[in-house]
Design a protein around this motif. Sequence first.
Motif, PDB file in Angstrom:
ATOM      1  N   TRP A 113       1.104  -1.357  -0.153  1.00 21.46           N
ATOM      2  CA  TRP A 113       0.700  -0.282  -0.376  1.00 21.46           C
ATOM      3  C   TRP A 113       0.489   1.218  -0.136  1.00 21.46           C
ATOM      4  O   TRP A 113       0.400   2.145  -0.384  1.00 21.46           O
ATOM      5  CB  TRP A 113      -0.957  -0.509   0.898  1.00 21.46           C
ATOM      6  CG  TRP A 113      -1.998   0.921   1.063  1.00 21.46           C
ATOM      7  CD1 TRP A 113      -2.690   1.995   1.774  1.00 21.46           C
ATOM      8  CD2 TRP A 113      -2.857   1.084   0.377  1.00 21.46           C
ATOM      9  NE1 TRP A 113      -3.348   2.468   1.127  1.00 21.46           N
ATOM     10  CE2 TRP A 113      -4.269   1.939   0.470  1.00 21.46           C
ATOM     11  CE3 TRP A 113      -3.582  -0.367  -1.242  1.00 21.46           C
ATOM     12  CZ2 TRP A 113      -5.198   2.424  -0.194  1.00 21.46           C
ATOM     13  CZ3 TRP A 113      -4.116   0.627  -1.565  1.00 21.46           C
ATOM     14  CH2 TRP A 113      -5.736   1.502  -1.531  1.00 21.46           C
ATOM     15  N   THR A 114       1.501   1.447   1.449  1.00 20.36           N
ATOM     16  CA  THR A 114       2.434   2.832   0.647  1.00 20.36           C
ATOM     17  C   THR A 114       3.953   2.646   0.982  1.00 20.36           C
ATOM     18  O   THR A 114       4.629   3.532   0.960  1.00 20.36           O
ATOM     19  CB  THR A 114       2.163   3.706   2.371  1.00 20.36           C
ATOM     20  OG1 THR A 114       2.456   2.488   3.558  1.00 20.36           O
ATOM     21  CG2 THR A 114       1.426   4.387   2.433  1.00 20.36           C
ATOM     22  N   ILE A 115       4.612   1.322   0.130  1.00 22.11           N
ATOM     23  CA  ILE A 115       5.808   1.152   0.147  1.00 22.11           C
ATOM     24  C   ILE A 115       6.097   0.704  -1.139  1.00 22.11           C
ATOM     25  O   ILE A 115       4.694   0.528  -1.981  1.00 22.11           O
ATOM     26  CB  ILE A 115       6.461  -0.490   1.091  1.00 22.11           C
ATOM     27  CG1 ILE A 115       5.839  -1.380   1.024  1.00 22.11           C
ATOM     28  CG2 ILE A 115       6.246  -0.226   2.823  1.00 22.11           C
ATOM     29  CD1 ILE A 115       6.151  -2.932   1.631  1.00 22.11           C
ATOM     30  N   SER A 116       7.064   0.670  -1.585  1.00 22.48           N
ATOM     31  CA  SER A 116       7.711   0.211  -3.297  1.00 22.48           C
ATOM     32  C   SER A 116       7.398   1.300  -3.824  1.00 22.48           C
ATOM     33  O   SER A 116       7.218   2.133  -4.389  1.00 22.48           O
ATOM     34  CB  SER A 116       8.305  -0.875  -2.876  1.00 22.48           C
ATOM     35  OG  SER A 116       7.233  -1.851  -3.698  1.00 22.48           O
ATOM     36  N   THR A 117       5.723   0.367  -3.885  1.00 18.62           N
ATOM     37  CA  THR A 117       5.522   0.520  -5.257  1.00 18.62           C
ATOM     38  C   THR A 117       4.082   1.468  -4.958  1.00 18.62           C
ATOM     39  O   THR A 117       3.544   1.998  -5.933  1.00 18.62           O
ATOM     40  CB  THR A 117       5.040  -0.047  -6.661  1.00 18.62           C
ATOM     41  OG1 THR A 117       4.183  -1.229  -5.544  1.00 18.62           O
ATOM     42  CG2 THR A 117       6.342  -0.885  -7.071  1.00 18.62           C
ATOM     43  N   SER A 118       3.843   1.313  -3.798  1.00 19.62           N
ATOM     44  CA  SER A 118       2.729   1.960  -3.483  1.00 19.62           C
ATOM     45  C   SER A 118       1.672   1.994  -3.298  1.00 19.62           C
ATOM     46  O   SER A 118       1.263   3.286  -4.859  1.00 19.62           O
ATOM     47  CB  SER A 118       3.052   4.282  -3.490  1.00 19.62           C
ATOM     48  OG  SER A 118       4.136   3.830  -2.949  1.00 19.62           O
ATOM     49  N   HIS A 119       0.522   0.915  -3.897  1.00 18.48           N
ATOM     50  CA  HIS A 119      -0.585   0.178  -4.569  1.00 18.48           C
ATOM     51  C   HIS A 119      -1.368   1.541  -4.134  1.00 18.48           C
ATOM     52  O   HIS A 119      -2.431   1.707  -5.004  1.00 18.48           O
ATOM     53  CB  HIS A 119      -1.017  -0.868  -4.387  1.00 18.48           C
ATOM     54  CG  HIS A 119       0.365  -2.055  -4.240  1.00 18.48           C
ATOM     55  ND1 HIS A 119      -0.286  -3.386  -5.065  1.00 18.48           N
ATOM     56  CD2 HIS A 119       1.418  -1.906  -5.171  1.00 18.48           C
ATOM     57  CE1 HIS A 119       1.082  -4.096  -5.781  1.00 18.48           C
ATOM     58  NE2 HIS A 119       1.741  -2.971  -6.171  1.00 18.48           N
ATOM     59  N   CYS A 120      -1.478   2.088  -3.538  1.00 22.78           N
ATOM     60  CA  CYS A 120      -2.407   3.545  -3.291  1.00 22.78           C
ATOM     61  C   CYS A 120      -2.590   4.534  -3.934  1.00 22.78           C
ATOM     62  O   CYS A 120      -3.415   5.109  -4.154  1.00 22.78           O
ATOM     63  CB  CYS A 120      -2.614   3.905  -2.006  1.00 22.78           C
ATOM     64  SG  CYS A 120      -0.571   4.639  -1.762  1.00 22.78           S
ATOM     65  N   ASN A 121      -1.216   4.750  -5.076  1.00 23.72           N
ATOM     66  CA  ASN A 121      -1.485   5.556  -5.878  1.00 23.72           C
ATOM     67  C   ASN A 121      -1.804   4.597  -7.125  1.00 23.72           C
ATOM     68  O   ASN A 121      -2.054   5.294  -8.427  1.00 23.72           O
ATOM     69  CB  ASN A 121      -0.299   6.124  -5.876  1.00 23.72           C
ATOM     70  CG  ASN A 121       0.625   6.688  -5.070  1.00 23.72           C
ATOM     71  OD1 ASN A 121      -0.345   7.343  -4.302  1.00 23.72           O
ATOM     72  ND2 ASN A 121       1.276   6.425  -4.778  1.00 23.72           N
ATOM     73  N   ALA A 122      -2.434   3.894  -7.069  1.00 22.90           N
ATOM     74  CA  ALA A 122      -2.398   3.112  -8.803  1.00 22.90           C
ATOM     75  C   ALA A 122      -4.640   3.660  -8.964  1.00 22.90           C
ATOM     76  O   ALA A 122      -4.617   3.733  -8.296  1.00 22.90           O
ATOM     77  CB  ALA A 122      -3.045   1.418  -7.883  1.00 22.90           C
TER      78      ALA A 122
END
Length: 134
Positions: A113-122
Amino acid sequence: MEKLEEDDTPLRGIFCLKTRQDMKRFEETEDCFILDFDPFDSFDVKKLTFTDDHHEGDKDLAIIHETGQVACRDYPHPRHLCLNFPFGSTPNPSHCDLCYCYVCDKPAPCAEWTISTSHCNAYDSTSWNLSRKK
């Protein structure tokens, strides 16, 4: 070929209604009519426009009732479509209880969600759709 009398014709006039006000009157008298609007559409406050002359009156507007459920608020939905936390105008890591990760289809917050690729921005885009397929 036999000519039908005007009273014997199976064809009837068809009316096309433009507003809800017309609908009530025609429902009582006509068998068939075409609606030029969706009678199930709810009132959308975002369609209202206010001029500078009425700026003070904006505070007087209040939604006091709404019917039906809204998919991106009342049912599971990807984070970027959340109506409780609008994407882009609220922090992307925020989410409601019905949000899920667009990339991994798991309830928000996912492990990324908030690390590496930050899925929260998807959101629905070419690059995020490639991540979804993986």
